[in-house]
Design a protein around this motif. Structure first.
Motif, PDB file in Angstrom:
ATOM      1  N   TYR A  33       0.836  -1.193   0.000  1.00 18.94           N
ATOM      2  CA  TYR A  33       0.000   0.000   0.000  1.00 18.94           C
ATOM      3  C   TYR A  33       0.870   1.241   0.000  1.00 18.94           C
ATOM      4  CZ  TYR A  33       0.804   0.436   5.068  1.00 18.94           C
ATOM      5  OH  TYR A  33       1.374   0.568   6.309  1.00 18.94           O
ATOM      6  N   MET A  34       0.294   2.330  -0.430  1.00 19.89           N
ATOM      7  CA  MET A  34       0.888   3.656  -0.341  1.00 19.89           C
ATOM      8  C   MET A  34      -0.164   4.574   0.251  1.00 19.89           C
ATOM      9  SD  MET A  34       3.031   4.036  -3.907  1.00 19.89           S
ATOM     10  CE  MET A  34       4.129   5.334  -3.262  1.00 19.89           C
ATOM     11  N   GLY A  35       0.290   5.563   0.991  1.00 18.32           N
ATOM     12  CA  GLY A  35      -0.689   6.424   1.623  1.00 18.32           C
ATOM     13  C   GLY A  35      -0.103   7.741   2.079  1.00 18.32           C
ATOM     14  N   TRP A  36      -0.974   8.519   2.689  1.00 19.00           N
ATOM     15  CA  TRP A  36      -0.609   9.835   3.202  1.00 19.00           C
ATOM     16  C   TRP A  36      -1.051   9.952   4.657  1.00 19.00           C
ATOM     17  CZ3 TRP A  36       2.284  13.221   0.443  1.00 19.00           C
ATOM     18  CH2 TRP A  36       2.394  12.978  -0.925  1.00 19.00           C
ATOM     19  N   TYR A  37      -0.151  10.473   5.477  1.00 18.34           N
ATOM     20  CA  TYR A  37      -0.437  10.845   6.851  1.00 18.34           C
ATOM     21  C   TYR A  37      -0.201  12.346   6.965  1.00 18.34           C
ATOM     22  CZ  TYR A  37      -0.606   6.034   8.653  1.00 18.34           C
ATOM     23  OH  TYR A  37      -0.964   4.737   8.921  1.00 18.34           O
ATOM     24  N   ILE A  51      -4.083   3.633  -0.124  1.00 21.31           N
ATOM     25  CA  ILE A  51      -4.577   2.834  -1.235  1.00 21.31           C
ATOM     26  C   ILE A  51      -3.742   1.577  -1.355  1.00 21.31           C
ATOM     27  CG2 ILE A  51      -3.202   4.153  -2.927  1.00 21.31           C
ATOM     28  CD1 ILE A  51      -5.587   3.683  -4.910  1.00 21.31           C
ATOM     29  N   PHE A  52      -4.416   0.448  -1.482  1.00 21.66           N
ATOM     30  CA  PHE A  52      -3.746  -0.836  -1.543  1.00 21.66           C
ATOM     31  C   PHE A  52      -3.491  -1.223  -2.991  1.00 21.66           C
ATOM     32  CE2 PHE A  52      -3.863  -2.077   2.902  1.00 21.66           C
ATOM     33  CZ  PHE A  52      -4.785  -1.172   3.410  1.00 21.66           C
ATOM     34  N   SER A  53      -2.664  -2.233  -3.175  1.00 21.76           N
ATOM     35  CA  SER A  53      -2.249  -2.608  -4.518  1.00 21.76           C
ATOM     36  C   SER A  53      -3.432  -3.010  -5.387  1.00 21.76           C
ATOM     37  CB  SER A  53      -1.226  -3.744  -4.472  1.00 21.76           C
ATOM     38  OG  SER A  53      -1.766  -4.862  -3.783  1.00 21.76           O
ATOM     39  N   GLY A  54      -4.470  -3.551  -4.772  1.00 18.68           N
ATOM     40  CA  GLY A  54      -5.648  -3.958  -5.535  1.00 18.68           C
ATOM     41  C   GLY A  54      -6.605  -2.825  -5.827  1.00 18.68           C
ATOM     42  N   GLY A  55      -6.327  -1.650  -5.240  1.00 10.89           N
ATOM     43  CA  GLY A  55      -7.166  -0.487  -5.508  1.00 10.89           C
ATOM     44  C   GLY A  55      -8.088  -0.078  -4.380  1.00 10.89           C
ATOM     45  N   SER A  70      -5.129   8.202  -5.408  1.00 10.42           N
ATOM     46  CA  SER A  70      -5.005   7.325  -6.576  1.00 10.42           C
ATOM     47  C   SER A  70      -3.566   6.849  -6.674  1.00 10.42           C
ATOM     48  CB  SER A  70      -5.429   8.061  -7.847  1.00 10.42           C
ATOM     49  OG  SER A  70      -4.626   9.206  -8.055  1.00 10.42           O
ATOM     50  N   ARG A  71      -3.394   5.834  -7.476  1.00 13.94           N
ATOM     51  CA  ARG A  71      -2.074   5.195  -7.529  1.00 13.94           C
ATOM     52  C   ARG A  71      -1.793   4.696  -8.926  1.00 13.94           C
ATOM     53  NH1 ARG A  71      -0.492   0.079  -3.584  1.00 13.94           N
ATOM     54  NH2 ARG A  71       1.290  -0.674  -4.771  1.00 13.94           N
TER      55      ARG A  71
END
Length: 121
Positions: A33-37, A51-55, A70-71
């Protein structure tokens, strides 16, 4: 080693929009996953969106309906589109990512250096 490079912070008036981007580079087999804090002065760091790899996505209640994450899996980039910004959104925003460097099932958490978002009233 993995590096997360953020861009897009700045100063905006209340009601305005900003877009943050974060690109991951280095030894990467996959990213879970990638995200923002974000962290405001005197407050704890809190999850904004992920957001996780599967969306699939998670959002903080305070940003639902205003922020969109979005990713791009091909470029290992995550974007946070922020709209209808409020003064209480003012904080340092940090990108993070859970990365698997090789096929070995070991994951590591990485953080970007942070980017300032300031919303004036």
């Amino acid at each position: 080693q993995v590096q997360l490079v953020e861009s897009g912070g700045g100063l905006v008036q209340a009601g305005g929009s900003l877009r943050l981007s974060c690109a991951a580079s280095g030894i990467i087999f996959s990213i879970n996953y990638m995200g923002w804090y974000r962290q405001a002065p005197g407050k704890q760091r809190e999850l904004v969106a992920r957001i996780f790899s599967g969306g699939s996505t998670n959002y903080a209640d305070s940003v639902k309906g205003r922020f969109t994450i979005s990713r791009d899996n091909a470029s290992n980039t995550v974007t946070l589109q922020m709209s209808s910004l409020k003064p209480e959104d003012t904080a340092v925003y940090y990108c993070n990512a859970e990365v698997r460097p090789t096929r070995t099932p070991l994951d590591y958490l990485y953080w970007g250096q942070g980017t300032q978002v300031t919303v004036s009233s």
